[in-house]
Motif scaffolding. Structure first.
Motif, PDB file in Angstrom:
ATOM      1  N   VAL A  28       0.553  -1.208  -0.633  1.00 20.65           N
ATOM      2  CA  VAL A  28       0.032   0.082  -0.265  1.00 20.65           C
ATOM      3  C   VAL A  28       1.010   1.429   0.332  1.00 20.65           C
ATOM      4  O   VAL A  28       0.597   2.644  -0.318  1.00 20.65           O
ATOM      5  CB  VAL A  28      -1.102   0.379   1.239  1.00 20.65           C
ATOM      6  N   LEU A  29       2.165   0.697   0.834  1.00 17.27           N
ATOM      7  CA  LEU A  29       2.752   2.219   0.360  1.00 17.27           C
ATOM      8  C   LEU A  29       2.787   2.378  -0.991  1.00 17.27           C
ATOM      9  O   LEU A  29       3.658   3.913  -1.298  1.00 17.27           O
ATOM     10  CB  LEU A  29       4.288   2.110   1.110  1.00 17.27           C
ATOM     11  N   SER A  30       3.204   2.113  -1.473  1.00 15.59           N
ATOM     12  CA  SER A  30       3.451   2.547  -3.516  1.00 15.59           C
ATOM     13  C   SER A  30       2.000   2.606  -4.266  1.00 15.59           C
ATOM     14  O   SER A  30       2.353   1.966  -5.090  1.00 15.59           O
ATOM     15  CB  SER A  30       4.740   1.055  -3.681  1.00 15.59           C
ATOM     16  N   GLY A  31       1.004   2.639  -4.050  1.00 13.37           N
ATOM     17  CA  GLY A  31      -0.692   3.013  -4.847  1.00 13.37           C
ATOM     18  C   GLY A  31      -0.551   1.925  -4.492  1.00 13.37           C
ATOM     19  O   GLY A  31      -1.373   2.738  -5.256  1.00 13.37           O
ATOM     20  N   MET A  32      -0.744   1.385  -4.204  1.00 13.02           N
ATOM     21  CA  MET A  32      -2.176  -0.114  -4.499  1.00 13.02           C
ATOM     22  C   MET A  32      -3.291   0.277  -4.195  1.00 13.02           C
ATOM     23  O   MET A  32      -4.548  -0.383  -4.760  1.00 13.02           O
ATOM     24  CB  MET A  32      -1.763  -0.963  -4.276  1.00 13.02           C
ATOM     25  N   TYR A  33      -3.660   1.375  -3.279  1.00  8.08           N
ATOM     26  CA  TYR A  33      -4.641   1.291  -2.715  1.00  8.08           C
ATOM     27  C   TYR A  33      -5.580   3.478  -2.752  1.00  8.08           C
ATOM     28  O   TYR A  33      -6.121   3.694  -3.053  1.00  8.08           O
ATOM     29  CB  TYR A  33      -5.136   1.755  -1.212  1.00  8.08           C
ATOM     30  N   SER A  34      -4.367   3.841  -3.691  1.00 10.90           N
ATOM     31  CA  SER A  34      -4.122   5.685  -3.639  1.00 10.90           C
ATOM     32  C   SER A  34      -3.014   5.724  -4.853  1.00 10.90           C
ATOM     33  O   SER A  34      -2.388   4.706  -4.389  1.00 10.90           O
ATOM     34  CB  SER A  34      -4.944   6.138  -2.448  1.00 10.90           C
ATOM     35  N   THR A  35      -2.818   7.088  -4.699  1.00  7.23           N
ATOM     36  CA  THR A  35      -1.944   7.136  -5.305  1.00  7.23           C
ATOM     37  C   THR A  35      -1.120   7.713  -4.471  1.00  7.23           C
ATOM     38  O   THR A  35      -1.101   8.184  -3.267  1.00  7.23           O
ATOM     39  CB  THR A  35      -2.422   8.264  -5.717  1.00  7.23           C
ATOM     40  N   PRO A  36       0.629   6.972  -4.365  1.00  5.89           N
ATOM     41  CA  PRO A  36       1.514   6.789  -3.785  1.00  5.89           C
ATOM     42  C   PRO A  36       1.696   8.707  -2.928  1.00  5.89           C
ATOM     43  O   PRO A  36       1.357   9.605  -3.882  1.00  5.89           O
ATOM     44  CB  PRO A  36       3.018   6.648  -4.359  1.00  5.89           C
ATOM     45  N   GLU A  62       6.434  -6.572  -7.940  1.00  8.12           N
ATOM     46  CA  GLU A  62       5.206  -5.932  -8.901  1.00  8.12           C
ATOM     47  C   GLU A  62       4.314  -4.959  -8.300  1.00  8.12           C
ATOM     48  O   GLU A  62       3.394  -4.240  -8.880  1.00  8.12           O
ATOM     49  CB  GLU A  62       4.248  -7.066  -9.249  1.00  8.12           C
ATOM     50  N   TYR A  63       4.633  -4.258  -6.674  1.00  6.41           N
ATOM     51  CA  TYR A  63       4.350  -3.206  -6.286  1.00  6.41           C
ATOM     52  C   TYR A  63       4.786  -1.798  -6.848  1.00  6.41           C
ATOM     53  O   TYR A  63       5.576  -1.856  -5.996  1.00  6.41           O
ATOM     54  CB  TYR A  63       4.620  -3.749  -4.913  1.00  6.41           C
ATOM     55  N   ASN A  64       4.382  -1.627  -8.050  1.00  3.25           N
ATOM     56  CA  ASN A  64       4.744  -0.590  -7.854  1.00  3.25           C
ATOM     57  C   ASN A  64       5.593   0.032  -8.026  1.00  3.25           C
ATOM     58  O   ASN A  64       7.213  -0.528  -8.169  1.00  3.25           O
ATOM     59  CB  ASN A  64       3.628   0.691  -7.978  1.00  3.25           C
ATOM     60  N   ASP A  65       6.540   1.295  -7.276  1.00  3.96           N
ATOM     61  CA  ASP A  65       8.263   1.529  -6.710  1.00  3.96           C
ATOM     62  C   ASP A  65       8.767   0.676  -5.354  1.00  3.96           C
ATOM     63  O   ASP A  65       9.450   1.683  -5.633  1.00  3.96           O
ATOM     64  CB  ASP A  65       8.343   2.572  -7.151  1.00  3.96           C
ATOM     65  N   SER A  66       7.649  -0.144  -5.149  1.00  2.00           N
ATOM     66  CA  SER A  66       8.163  -0.038  -4.232  1.00  2.00           C
ATOM     67  C   SER A  66       9.973  -0.741  -3.839  1.00  2.00           C
ATOM     68  O   SER A  66      10.191  -0.127  -2.555  1.00  2.00           O
ATOM     69  CB  SER A  66       7.368  -1.544  -3.253  1.00  2.00           C
ATOM     70  N   PRO A 237      -8.576   8.054  -6.656  1.00  6.81           N
ATOM     71  CA  PRO A 237      -8.179   6.977  -7.909  1.00  6.81           C
ATOM     72  C   PRO A 237      -7.422   6.534  -7.289  1.00  6.81           C
ATOM     73  O   PRO A 237      -6.220   6.373  -6.637  1.00  6.81           O
ATOM     74  CB  PRO A 237      -7.471   8.117  -8.543  1.00  6.81           C
ATOM     75  N   GLY A 238      -6.714   5.453  -8.654  1.00  8.78           N
ATOM     76  CA  GLY A 238      -5.540   4.606  -7.935  1.00  8.78           C
ATOM     77  C   GLY A 238      -6.021   3.202  -7.105  1.00  8.78           C
ATOM     78  O   GLY A 238      -5.019   2.298  -6.815  1.00  8.78           O
TER      79      GLY A 238
END
Length: 345
Positions: A28-36, A62-66, A237-238
């Protein structure tokens, strides 16, 4: 800001290292629930996690930019790398664009495994990861083949331990025959207890082999915290949670009412619903490690506070009964890769 704290630890698997009972899920820190949030804010959050003693960090390629974010943190804090038990994963090749799944793939071939670890180590800026998970099984590659590559990586010093996620009991047993598995990561909460099913047998098999159980989505993607009341609470969003069956419009009001009953139980213990849920998981055994995700320091503190919440056998029974009342199955079932088997060698 907090000071350096000791969080209760247990061995992660048979003969495993001592790790904090409650891990930190970094999805979640890399924005899987919202814009980071801005990078500086997120690095400050990792500083705070370190101070509070939350040092069992769980990420994935796969966690965005984690992994890139963690790489920045390790570059700024090289002396702290040794204090972090770092887990990452490979095999999910899903691509999201504008909140939609453009392509969903799983690749657990040895070739992809070797390529993925190099890319993860480069992004993380570290020489090795403490635990490397096969995030999903592609159901095409025999697990023994994937495990051969994992053993190779271990022998090369790039990974210290091997983990699996969303595997069947049979796949776990076959993998273990090649090399001991430290942990199996699976969704586990009062609202999702499939791992305990006598048909699935995953919890039973993990215990027989001495494999730790790491629980993802221990707070039901937020619903078990009591902070989700309506669709508006996860419509930023996101936020990808609109795809989850338990949060669908036809199930949401019913499930929120169930969580309210859980909150009443928690209040009697001077705890929050999230604390009671995490304490319930901890009470299932010393081999169970929840990894709730958050982006807020006060939530982190709240989660760690669950270590002192008592759960009696009566509480356990009552919490299970509430869980039985939930509407909506697992999202993972829809992907076809839940408790996955692999073909024989």
């Amino acid at each position: 800001m907090g000071s350096n704290k000791q969080v209760a630890t247990r061995p992660l698997g048979k003969n495993g290292p001592q790790v904090p009972r409650i891990g930190l899920g970094l999805m979640v820190l890399s924005g899987m629930y919202s814009t980071p949030a801005p990078t500086a804010d997120r690095l400050a959050f990792l500083d705070e996690a370190y101070k509070q003693g939350a040092r069992f960090w769980d990420t994935a390629d796969e966690y965005n930019d984690s992994e890139d974010l963690l790489g920045k943190w390790f570059a700024a804090n090289p002396e702290k790398r040794q204090d972090i038990f770092l887990a990452t994963k490979f095999a999910i090749t899903t691509v999201f664009e504008d909140n939609k799944v453009v392509s969903h793939g799983v690749d657990s071939t040895p070739e992809y495994c070797r390529k993925a670890i190099e890319e993860s180590l480069k992004r993380l800026g570290v020489d090795f990861v403490d635990l490397y998970y096969i995030h999903r099984l592609d159901k095409v590659t025999p697990i023994e083949k994937t495990m051969e590559a994992m053993v190779e990586l271990k022998n090369a010093g790039k990974i210290k331990r091997v983990g699996m996620s969303e595997c069947s009991a049979d796949s776990l047993r076959r993998a273990y025959a090649v090399h001991p598995i430290t942990a199996v990561q699976i969704e586990y909460s009062p609202f999702c207890r499939d791992i305990e099913s006598p048909k699935i047998k995953l919890l039973e098999t993990a215990r027989e082999l001495g494999v730790a159980v790491v629980c993802y989505s221990p707070l039901g993607n937020g619903i078990l915290t009591g902070t989700i009341r309506s669709k508006e609470d996860f419509s930023k969003p996101g936020d990808l949670r609109f795809i989850l069956p338990q949060l669908k419009e036809e199930n949401l009001a019913h499930n929120v009412a169930v969580v309210d009953r859980l909150a009443e139980m928690a209040e009697k213990k001077k705890a929050t619903p999230a604390q009671l849920v995490l304490a319930w998981l901890l009470s299932q055994g010393d081999d169970v490690f929840p990894i709730p995700g958050t982006t807020k320091a006060h939530r982190l503190q709240e989660n760690l506070g669950s270590l002192t919440v008592p759960v009696s056998s009566e509480d356990d029974k009552a919490i299970r009964e509430l869980g039985d009342n939930i509407k909506g199955g697992r999202f993972q079932e829809a992907t076809g890769h839940a408790f996955a088997d692999t073909p024989p060698l």
